[in-house]
Structure formats: structure tokens, C-alpha cells
Motif scaffolding. Structure first.
Motif, PDB file in Angstrom:
ATOM      1  N   GLU B  72       0.851  -1.189   0.000  1.00  0.00           N
ATOM      2  CA  GLU B  72       0.000   0.000   0.000  1.00  0.00           C
ATOM      3  C   GLU B  72       0.886   1.238   0.000  1.00  0.00           C
ATOM      4  O   GLU B  72       1.772   1.355   0.841  1.00  0.00           O
ATOM      5  N   VAL B  73       0.666   2.119  -0.943  1.00  0.00           N
ATOM      6  CA  VAL B  73       1.484   3.320  -0.978  1.00  0.00           C
ATOM      7  C   VAL B  73       0.695   4.561  -0.549  1.00  0.00           C
ATOM      8  O   VAL B  73       1.290   5.549  -0.138  1.00  0.00           O
ATOM      9  N   ALA B  74      -0.607   4.479  -0.662  1.00  0.00           N
ATOM     10  CA  ALA B  74      -1.420   5.619  -0.238  1.00  0.00           C
ATOM     11  C   ALA B  74      -2.853   5.162   0.005  1.00  0.00           C
ATOM     12  O   ALA B  74      -3.242   4.064  -0.409  1.00  0.00           O
ATOM     13  N   LEU B  75      -3.608   5.992   0.706  1.00  0.00           N
ATOM     14  CA  LEU B  75      -5.026   5.690   0.905  1.00  0.00           C
ATOM     15  C   LEU B  75      -5.851   6.767   0.221  1.00  0.00           C
ATOM     16  O   LEU B  75      -5.496   7.953   0.221  1.00  0.00           O
ATOM     17  N   LEU B  76      -6.936   6.295  -0.352  1.00  0.00           N
ATOM     18  CA  LEU B  76      -7.815   7.186  -1.087  1.00  0.00           C
ATOM     19  C   LEU B  76      -9.180   7.145  -0.400  1.00  0.00           C
ATOM     20  O   LEU B  76      -9.766   6.080  -0.258  1.00  0.00           O
ATOM     21  N   ASP B  77      -9.642   8.305   0.058  1.00  0.00           N
ATOM     22  CA  ASP B  77     -10.988   8.345   0.628  1.00  0.00           C
ATOM     23  C   ASP B  77     -11.976   8.342  -0.517  1.00  0.00           C
ATOM     24  O   ASP B  77     -11.915   9.175  -1.415  1.00  0.00           O
ATOM     25  N   ASP B  78     -12.870   7.399  -0.438  1.00  0.00           N
ATOM     26  CA  ASP B  78     -13.739   7.149  -1.569  1.00  0.00           C
ATOM     27  C   ASP B  78     -15.146   7.570  -1.207  1.00  0.00           C
ATOM     28  O   ASP B  78     -15.842   6.884  -0.465  1.00  0.00           O
ATOM     29  N   ALA B  79     -15.562   8.715  -1.737  1.00  0.00           N
ATOM     30  CA  ALA B  79     -16.875   9.252  -1.397  1.00  0.00           C
ATOM     31  C   ALA B  79     -17.988   8.310  -1.817  1.00  0.00           C
ATOM     32  O   ALA B  79     -18.907   8.035  -1.064  1.00  0.00           O
ATOM     33  N   SER B  80     -17.864   7.743  -3.013  1.00  0.00           N
ATOM     34  CA  SER B  80     -18.934   6.883  -3.506  1.00  0.00           C
ATOM     35  C   SER B  80     -18.907   5.515  -2.824  1.00  0.00           C
ATOM     36  O   SER B  80     -19.949   4.934  -2.527  1.00  0.00           O
ATOM     37  N   ALA B  81     -17.710   5.036  -2.539  1.00  0.00           N
ATOM     38  CA  ALA B  81     -17.540   3.785  -1.805  1.00  0.00           C
ATOM     39  C   ALA B  81     -18.316   2.629  -2.385  1.00  0.00           C
ATOM     40  O   ALA B  81     -18.871   1.801  -1.679  1.00  0.00           O
ATOM     41  N   ALA B  82     -18.395   2.614  -3.683  1.00  0.00           N
ATOM     42  CA  ALA B  82     -19.149   1.536  -4.317  1.00  0.00           C
ATOM     43  C   ALA B  82     -18.401   0.226  -4.268  1.00  0.00           C
ATOM     44  O   ALA B  82     -18.950  -0.809  -3.948  1.00  0.00           O
ATOM     45  N   ALA B  83     -17.137   0.292  -4.589  1.00  0.00           N
ATOM     46  CA  ALA B  83     -16.340  -0.941  -4.529  1.00  0.00           C
ATOM     47  C   ALA B  83     -16.188  -1.355  -3.073  1.00  0.00           C
ATOM     48  O   ALA B  83     -16.678  -0.686  -2.182  1.00  0.00           O
ATOM     49  N   ALA B  84     -15.560  -2.436  -2.820  1.00  0.00           N
ATOM     50  CA  ALA B  84     -15.335  -2.859  -1.440  1.00  0.00           C
ATOM     51  C   ALA B  84     -13.878  -2.652  -1.078  1.00  0.00           C
ATOM     52  O   ALA B  84     -13.121  -3.591  -0.963  1.00  0.00           O
ATOM     53  N   PRO B  85     -13.495  -1.371  -0.926  1.00  0.00           N
ATOM     54  CA  PRO B  85     -12.067  -1.087  -0.770  1.00  0.00           C
ATOM     55  C   PRO B  85     -11.488  -1.614   0.532  1.00  0.00           C
ATOM     56  O   PRO B  85     -10.323  -1.949   0.579  1.00  0.00           O
ATOM     57  N   ALA B  86     -12.308  -1.701   1.594  1.00  0.00           N
ATOM     58  CA  ALA B  86     -11.780  -2.205   2.866  1.00  0.00           C
ATOM     59  C   ALA B  86     -11.230  -3.605   2.662  1.00  0.00           C
ATOM     60  O   ALA B  86     -10.201  -3.971   3.189  1.00  0.00           O
ATOM     61  N   GLN B  87     -11.958  -4.326   1.864  1.00  0.00           N
ATOM     62  CA  GLN B  87     -11.533  -5.683   1.557  1.00  0.00           C
ATOM     63  C   GLN B  87     -10.169  -5.679   0.856  1.00  0.00           C
ATOM     64  O   GLN B  87      -9.312  -6.487   1.146  1.00  0.00           O
ATOM     65  N   VAL B  88     -10.044  -4.735  -0.040  1.00  0.00           N
ATOM     66  CA  VAL B  88      -8.768  -4.645  -0.754  1.00  0.00           C
ATOM     67  C   VAL B  88      -7.634  -4.384   0.217  1.00  0.00           C
ATOM     68  O   VAL B  88      -6.583  -5.005   0.151  1.00  0.00           O
ATOM     69  N   ALA B  89      -7.904  -3.488   1.157  1.00  0.00           N
ATOM     70  CA  ALA B  89      -6.852  -3.133   2.087  1.00  0.00           C
ATOM     71  C   ALA B  89      -6.523  -4.294   3.017  1.00  0.00           C
ATOM     72  O   ALA B  89      -5.381  -4.511   3.372  1.00  0.00           O
ATOM     73  N   ALA B  90      -7.564  -5.035   3.404  1.00  0.00           N
ATOM     74  CA  ALA B  90      -7.336  -6.098   4.385  1.00  0.00           C
ATOM     75  C   ALA B  90      -6.762  -7.345   3.755  1.00  0.00           C
ATOM     76  O   ALA B  90      -5.886  -7.978   4.315  1.00  0.00           O
ATOM     77  N   ALA B  91      -7.269  -7.693   2.570  1.00  0.00           N
ATOM     78  CA  ALA B  91      -6.830  -8.945   1.966  1.00  0.00           C
ATOM     79  C   ALA B  91      -5.448  -8.777   1.357  1.00  0.00           C
ATOM     80  O   ALA B  91      -5.195  -7.821   0.665  1.00  0.00           O
ATOM     81  N   PRO B  92      -4.565  -9.700   1.653  1.00  0.00           N
ATOM     82  CA  PRO B  92      -3.243  -9.606   1.042  1.00  0.00           C
ATOM     83  C   PRO B  92      -3.360  -9.827  -0.457  1.00  0.00           C
ATOM     84  O   PRO B  92      -4.171 -10.635  -0.896  1.00  0.00           O
ATOM     85  N   PRO B  93      -2.601  -9.093  -1.229  1.00  0.00           N
ATOM     86  CA  PRO B  93      -2.667  -9.308  -2.668  1.00  0.00           C
ATOM     87  C   PRO B  93      -2.158 -10.701  -3.015  1.00  0.00           C
ATOM     88  O   PRO B  93      -1.144 -11.137  -2.490  1.00  0.00           O
ATOM     89  N   GLN B  94      -2.884 -11.398  -3.848  1.00  0.00           N
ATOM     90  CA  GLN B  94      -2.462 -12.733  -4.263  1.00  0.00           C
ATOM     91  C   GLN B  94      -1.832 -12.610  -5.634  1.00  0.00           C
ATOM     92  O   GLN B  94      -2.455 -12.161  -6.571  1.00  0.00           O
ATOM     93  N   GLY B  95      -0.608 -13.015  -5.729  1.00  0.00           N
ATOM     94  CA  GLY B  95       0.063 -12.976  -7.016  1.00  0.00           C
ATOM     95  C   GLY B  95       0.173 -11.549  -7.502  1.00  0.00           C
ATOM     96  O   GLY B  95       0.485 -10.633  -6.739  1.00  0.00           O
ATOM     97  N   ASP B  96      -0.149 -11.310  -8.734  1.00  0.00           N
ATOM     98  CA  ASP B  96      -0.077  -9.965  -9.272  1.00  0.00           C
ATOM     99  C   ASP B  96      -1.136  -9.102  -8.607  1.00  0.00           C
ATOM    100  O   ASP B  96      -2.117  -9.584  -8.084  1.00  0.00           O
ATOM    101  N   VAL B  97      -0.882  -7.825  -8.668  1.00  0.00           N
ATOM    102  CA  VAL B  97      -1.863  -6.922  -8.095  1.00  0.00           C
ATOM    103  C   VAL B  97      -2.911  -6.669  -9.173  1.00  0.00           C
ATOM    104  O   VAL B  97      -2.607  -6.084 -10.206  1.00  0.00           O
ATOM    105  N   PRO B  98      -4.116  -7.143  -8.968  1.00  0.00           N
ATOM    106  CA  PRO B  98      -5.101  -6.991 -10.040  1.00  0.00           C
ATOM    107  C   PRO B  98      -5.467  -5.528 -10.208  1.00  0.00           C
ATOM    108  O   PRO B  98      -5.711  -4.815  -9.234  1.00  0.00           O
ATOM    109  N   ALA B  99      -5.511  -5.119 -11.478  1.00  0.00           N
ATOM    110  CA  ALA B  99      -5.761  -3.706 -11.754  1.00  0.00           C
ATOM    111  C   ALA B  99      -7.112  -3.280 -11.210  1.00  0.00           C
ATOM    112  O   ALA B  99      -7.287  -2.179 -10.739  1.00  0.00           O
ATOM    113  N   LYS B 100      -8.092  -4.200 -11.244  1.00  0.00           N
ATOM    114  CA  LYS B 100      -9.443  -3.780 -10.870  1.00  0.00           C
ATOM    115  C   LYS B 100      -9.572  -3.496  -9.380  1.00  0.00           C
ATOM    116  O   LYS B 100     -10.417  -2.732  -8.961  1.00  0.00           O
ATOM    117  N   ASP B 101      -8.717  -4.104  -8.551  1.00  0.00           N
ATOM    118  CA  ASP B 101      -8.789  -3.869  -7.120  1.00  0.00           C
ATOM    119  C   ASP B 101      -7.928  -2.692  -6.682  1.00  0.00           C
ATOM    120  O   ASP B 101      -7.955  -2.291  -5.539  1.00  0.00           O
TER     121      ASP B 101
END
Lengths: 323, 406
Positions: B72-101
């Protein structure tokens, strides 16, 4: 220290123990005048007389039962069963009686007896005279099982077995009887339950026993030429098992191969593999591999092809190293 | 709700990236397509664009710091919060970092997707990772293929250690008593690692030959007008040289080999690496399949690669896969020098300056434009006599470039 053959080392141990303790007696088929089927009891009848060296009829169950009774009354019988393949004939006496004596009598009786029996293949003795059945006996609480690979261990383990207050099965290897090695003269005891690190190494541990110790050491030489540094542990005792020796070695190498002559399925290798997985899976850097015989009776005609050997061990070690 | 911006992975071998510039500060709003930060990896820098809008709430990794991919290099406050970013932050990246997450992505080059998401590792590798507080998946990203073993995790940790000692403010950082400390760039680290590895790995031996460059210079002079008219690029002596060396290699396939544990691989195609000095380092762009290319094509390609390299935009894959390299310092007047093999190649040719030199010709002393070539070869594969035969062919072809057509 003198260069002595494996069978001679056994004979030496019997002579010494019978001289030391008059309660030590020999019971078995052809153990008197012929000196045993392979020469293990040679000279004992002449030295100690027929009260202490008893030739018996071909009746394994009766022989072993007799030894149990004698042991309960204070003797220290050493029974010779001509082939380990005949132990199943007296399985009830061994498993249901001898192994349980100390427990059934609340410690008031013990069964300080030794059963010597040659196992293993290599002499083209056919499927009924070549088996490695040690796993059966190691599965029975109350029995101790030892399998010497060298003349020195054959002497030292047999002497310790005779002095042990519990029943000990000494599974000799008939293909090793003619092998030679240095054997300390006189009093020499190898503790039961202690493995021997026969070669130290840092890359992979081979846990092995009996004849496969020699194959493992040969494999280790071959592998050393490839830069693979193998540690070879000779178990010597199957029950009790020297867990600490295995753990210490695997802790160091992170890789384990188990090599035995017995059929691979449900064998000692499976037990050790499970034990290491249970106790220390997080030191393993490769799967544990077993080298053993195929799931088949020992064939008469193609024994050499059937038996696991040094090349099989080399292949297994290469596999874990290249995992 | 905030989501983490991760260090992306570009190219198969990227393990870490150094942040060279933050284009957004804490509190700045970003919109998709805006550049958030610039990072460099090995020899190239990349712009990272936002893929969603939000406000930068925290910058975790500062400029000049190097971190593993997926960090993690930075945090982005997401007003819309549509995606599940908390999950992204908590879950360790598996293999490559998927662009969509990752709410930021690399412009022009999306991270390549990988099949399996479950990291295969030995229990020992997992334990070492855990004890050292690293995520096994980060190691996975650096060593795809076989299950991760102790050595994979240890080499990953060794990489971290190197980084720690060069990180700003680290206690282990050497502080020169007097003088000026220039911090290591990613490129400098790569150069250092490769050069040392090469001298450790290969049995490097050297061979020098003097060649008469008269015909070569003539040939170039005669070719310039036609090629320049055709392509707009002036062919350099290096271009001509690269082509001629390839011809010599074709006649001595042992020069185009690779040492492996299983055996020596004789490579089918010749891909020529051309060592190129930059203001602050060195890159080796590659002309692929040089044997099949015309001089004009080589000149255009070399020109393009070097322009990109000078602006730091040369994609990593254009610096990979060379099977032989040449290095020229003739333009600096250097008479002769020896180069270090660019692993895993088997040879490199160091080209010196063309200098008018008195030489004996037919019993008389004449002045000729002479040039010294120094071959560095891997003696594990190439014996002295084989190297000498190659050098002899090379001399023939340089002195009479027409022989390249023979």
C-alpha cells in the motif's frame, strides 16, 4: 576392535551373555548341534550344555509359549525363529500373551525374553522366507523391536535385548549375515531406542534401517558427487523409536526421505512421515518421500528388480531437492 | 471509507518499485485518469493514474522509498464507496496486483493477469514469511511457477534488507565523513547486482584483436545517403558493427549460447544487445532477430530504442532477451577496454576508437585507421581456440564488410 562377520557378532553376544548370566538360555529349532540355521548359536551347546541350549520340534507357537513361561519364572530365554516369516505362526503368543504380560499382571510378572529372527530378502529365498514384517510388531504396545544393520550393532543390541526386562524382537537381516565390520571385543552394549547418525549432512535426511542403511550410504556417496549433502540416520530400534534423532536432523535439513526394504504401504515410513508432519510440518521445505518395496509378495525370480536399492534412494532425494 | 493504492506490477520480473514523485498531496482530489504518482523500476519510470475518484487521505510511502509490489502506498478516501475497498486493504494481494482492485493503475500497461490465486508454498517457506512479518503472496509474485520454498523467501528477505539499508534515515546507511552521498537509483542497484552476479557466475576470459577499419568507415560513408533518405536516420558505425558481428556469430554458433544446469543451449535467433550510456547509468536495448534485419531497419530501431532509453521510457521487455551484446566507447577516444558479460549471454564485444596508427603493410609502414576489439567470453562454454576462430572471422568481416554478403 576386530573385523567380525554379522552372524559371528551375534554368536559372540550369546556366548558372552550366557557366560555372564546363567539364566540366559537358548530355545529353537536346530539351535543345538547344528548351531542354528545360519550359525548364530554355533558352539553354545558344547560350551553351556543341553540344559541351557534346547533344540525343539518344528512348533513355533509352542517354542515361544515355552519361552514366555520360562521368562515369567525368572529365566532369560533367547528364542531363535528360523525365519521371521514364521513369526505369524506364533502371532497369538507374541501379540496376545508376551506383549501383554507385564500389563495383564499389573507388573508382578514380566517377560524378559528375546526372539531372534532373520528377515529380509536378497538370498532368493522366495516369498515365504524373505519378508520384512517389522511394522506389524512395532504396532503392538509392549514389544520392543530392533533391527541391526552392522555387526557391531548386531552384538550390542542383542546384548542389550537380553538384559532388557521386556520382550525384545531382534530382527536380523539374513542378507547381512555374511557382512563384516569392526566389532568391539567383550562388553559392548548398544542402547535400545537410540538411532545412530551414520553420516552427517545438511541438505536432506534419510531415515533408514537394516540393510537399507548400506544402500542409503551408497546413495549418499553418489549424491555427494552432485553436491547434495545427505544425512543418514540408522534407526537401529523401531520400537521405541528415536523420535528426537529424527526431529533434530529434519530440523536441520528441512527435507526427509525414508527408506526401508519392507512394502512401502502402511510401513514404518508412513509412521515416521506422519509423525514428522504432526510435530514439525513448518520445518519442511519439500514433501516427505518414502522408498520401499512395491505392494507385492517378494518374488523368487526377480528379487533384484523388486527390492528397493541405492538408485531408488538417489531418485527420491533428487526429487525432494528439485521440488 | 477508504481504499488503498498499491504499488503495481508491470512486467513479469518486477519485484519492487521506487516512488520518485507524488503528483498528488494529502487532501488533493483525484479523478480517474489523473496521474497520482510516478515510480521507477529497474531502468524505467511509469506514471500511475487513478482509476476512481476520491481524496488522497494518506501517503504511506514517501518519495525515494522503494517498496515491494502490492504494498500500500497511499489511501484514497472514496466518497462513492461503491467498490469494497476495505476488503482490498485487508486482503493480502495474491500474485499480481489486479488492476481492478487497485484504485490506481499504470498508464499504457495494465498488470498482466495470472491464473491461480492460491499461493503454493512449503510449510517452511510459510513459517519464515510469517516470522519475518511478510505476506507469502508478495514472495509469490516474485517467483511464479514452482511452490515457494525457503530459498525464495530468503532471497525476498535479502532484497528487503538491501532496501532497508538504502532507505532514507536508516541507521545502517553509511554516512561519508566528507564528500557527497548520491543515493542509489533503481538503475544503479540493477547495474551493481548484474555486474557482480556476472563476474561471480561466468568464467570470463578476454581476447583482443586489432582490425583495419578503413573499409568499414568507407562502407558507412557510402551507405549514409541512401539510408538517411529512406528512413531519416543516419546509420552509425555501431549499427554497421552490430550487423557485422551478427554475421560472424552466425558462422560461430557457440557464441550465441546460454549456460543452463541441464546443458548448453544453442540459441536459434541472434538478439543483439547494444550497451548504451545514459547521463546517470547504462541500459542495454535489444535489436531482436538482428540476423534477418537490414541495416536501415537496425538503424531506425536502434535510434528509437535509445531515444526512449534517454527519456526513461524504454519498456523493460525491450531490454531483455539479448543473446550477445556489444559495447562501444570509441566515441570517447578509448582505445581498448574489456566489458563484463551481460548475463546470461556467453560473450560481449568491447569496441574501441578508430585511431590512425602506423602499421606494417607489404614491408612498408603505412598509416591505417585501426580499431581494437576485445571479446569477453564465458570459458565455461567457449574454449580459447573457438573464441579465436570467432575473432578471426570478425576481423575478416570488419576489414572487408563485403564478406558479410558472401
Amino acid at each position: 576392535m576386530t573385523e567380525t562377520r554379522y552372524i559371528k557378532a551375534i554368536n559372540e553376544a550369546l556366548h558372552e551373555e550366557m557366560t555372564r548370566d546363567e539364566n540366559v538360555v537358548i530355545i529353537g529349532e536346530d539351535v543345538g548341534a547344528p548351531g542354528g540355521a545360519f550359525g548364530g548359536t554355533r558352539g553354545l551347546l558344547q560350551a553351556f550344555g543341553d540344559k541351557r541350549v534346547k533344540d525343539t520340534p518344528i512348533s513355533e507357537s509352542a517354542i515361544v509359549g515355552l519361552a514366555l513361561g520360562a521368562a515369567m519364572k525368572g529365566l532369560r530365554p533367547v528364542v531363535e525363529v528360523m525365519f521371521a516369516d514364521f513369526l505369524p505362526v506364533c502371532m497369538d503368543q507374541i501379540v496376545n500373551q508376551i506383549a501383554k504380560t507385564r500389563f495383564m499382571f499389573g507388573g508382578q510378572f514380566a517377560a524378559p525374553l528375546v526372539i531372534r529372527a532373520p528377515g529380509g530378502a536378497g538370498l532368493n529365498a522366495g516369498p515365504q522366507h524373505s519378508q520384512s514384517l517389522e511394522a506389524w510388531f512395532a504396532h503392538i504396545p509392549g514389544l520392543k523391536v530392533v533391527m541391526p544393520a552392522t555387526p557391531a550393532d548386531a552384538k550390542g543390541l542383542l546384548k542389550s535385548a537380553i538384559r532388557d526386562n521386556d520382550p525384545v524382537l531382534v530382527l536380523e537381516h539374513k542378507a547381512l549375515y555374511a557382512s563384516s565390520g569392526d566389532v568391539p571385543a567383550g562388553e559392548y552394549l548398544v542402547p535400545i531406542g537410540k538411532a545412530d547418525v551414520r553420516r552427517t549432512g545438511k541438505h536432506v535426511t534419510i531415515v533408514t534401517l537394516s540393510r537399507m542403511v548400506l544402500d542409503s550410504l551408497e546413495a549418499a556417496e553418489t549424491l555427494a558427487a552432485q553436491g547434495i549433502d545427505v544425512e543418514v540416520i540408522d534407526l537401529r530400534s523401531i520400537s521405541p523409536l528415536d523420535r528426537q534423532a529424527i526431529f533434530s536432523s529434519v530440523e536441520k535439513t528441512s527435507r526427509l526421505v525414508i527408506a526401508h526394504e519392507a512394502v512401502k504401504s502402511f510401513g514404518i515410513g508412513a509412521e515416521i512421515s506422519a509423525m514428522v508432519s504432526e510435530e514439525m510440518i513448518d520445518v519442511l521445505d519439500a514433501p516427505i518421500l518414502r522408498v520401499g518395496a512395491p505392494f507385492s509378495p517378494v518374488p523368487f525370480s526377480q528379487e533384484r528388480e523388486y527390492l528397493p536399492n541405492a538408485a531408488d534412494i538417489v531418485r527420491a532425494v533428487e526429487k525432494v531437492m528439485n521440488y | 471509507m477508504s481504499s488503498a493504492i498499491l504499488m503495481p506490477k508491470v512486467g513479469l520480473t518486477m519485484t519492487e518499485g521506487k516512488i520518485v514523485e507524488w503528483r498528488k498531496a494529502v487532501g488533493d482530489r483525484v479523478e480517474p485518469g489523473e496521474i497520482v504518482f510516478v515510480f521507477e523500476t529497474e531502468k524505467v519510470s511509469f506514471d500511475v493514474e487513478a482509476t476512481q475518484s476520491g481524496k488522497v487521505s494518506r501517503i504511506i510511502v514517501g518519495e525515494g522509498e522503494t517498496v515491494a509490489i502490492g504494498t500500500e502506498v497511499a489511501l484514497l478516501d472514496d466518497a462513492s464507496a461503491a467498490a469494497a475497498p476495505a476488503q482490498v486493504a485487508a486482503a493480502p494481494p495474491q500474485g499480481d496486483v489486479p488492476a481492478k482492485d487497485n484504485p490506481a493503475s499504470v498508464r499504457a500497461e495494465p498488470a498482466p493477469a495470472r491464473g491461480s490465486s492460491k499461493t503454493r508454498a512449503t510449510p517452511l517457506a510459510r513459517r519464515i514469511a510469517k516470522v519475518n512479518g511478510i505476506d507469502i503472496a508478495q514472495v509469490a509474485a516474485t517467483s511464479p511457477g514452482t511452490p515457494l520454498k525457503k530459498r525464495d523467501v530468503e532471497s525476498y528477505l535479502a532484497g528487503l534488507a538491501v532496501r532497508t539499508t538504502s532507505a532514507p534515515g536508516s541507521a545502517a546507511m553509511p554516512t561519508p565523513a566528507d564528500g557527497r552521498l548520491v543515493k542509489l537509483t533503481s538503475m544503479r542497484e540493477v547495474i551493481a547486482r548484474k555486474m557482480v552476479a556476472s563476474t561471480v557466475e561466468a568464467a570470463q576470459a578476454y581476447m583482443v584483436v586489432s582490425v583495419d577499419a578503413g573499409n568499414l568507415v568507407d562502407a558507412r560513408t557510402r551507405l549514409i545517403p541512401s539510408i538517411e533518405k529512406q528512413t531519416g536516420v543516419r546509420p552509425t558505425l555501431t549499427d554497421l558493427f552490430a550487423k557485422i558481428v551478427a554475421v560472424a556469430i552466425e558462422r560461430h554458433p557457440v557464441m550465441n549460447t546460454r549456460w543452463t544446469k541441464e546443458g548448453i543451449v544453442f540459441l536459434d535467433a541472434i538478439h543483439m544487445g547494444i550497451a548504451t550510456a545514459l547521463d546517470d547509468g547504462l541500459v542495454v536495448p535489444v535489436i531482436g532477430n538482428i540476423g534477418t534485419k537490414k541495416l536501415a531497419e537496425i538503424a531506425v530501431e536502434r535510434h528509437d530504442l535509445i531515444e526512449k532509453a534517454r527519456s526513461g521510457k524504454l519498456p523493460p521487455e525491450r531490454m531483455k532477451g539479448s543473446t550477445f551484446s556489444i559495447s562501444s566507447l570509441g566515441m570517447f577516444g578509448v582505445e581498448e577496454f574489456s566489458a563484463i558479460i551481460n548475463q546470461p549471454e556467453s560473450g560481449i564485444l568491447a569496441v574501441g576508437a578508430i585511431i590512425d596508427t602506423p602499421v606494417a603493410r607489404d614491408g612498408a609502414v603505412v598509416i591505417r585507421p585501426m580499431m581494437k576489439l576485445t571479446l569477453t567470453y564465458d570459458h565455461r562454454i567457449i574454449d580459447g581456440a573457438k573464441a579465436a576462430a570467432f575473432v578471426a572471422t570478425l576481423k575478416d568481416v570488419v576489414e572487408e564488410p563485403l564478406l558479410a554478403l558472401a
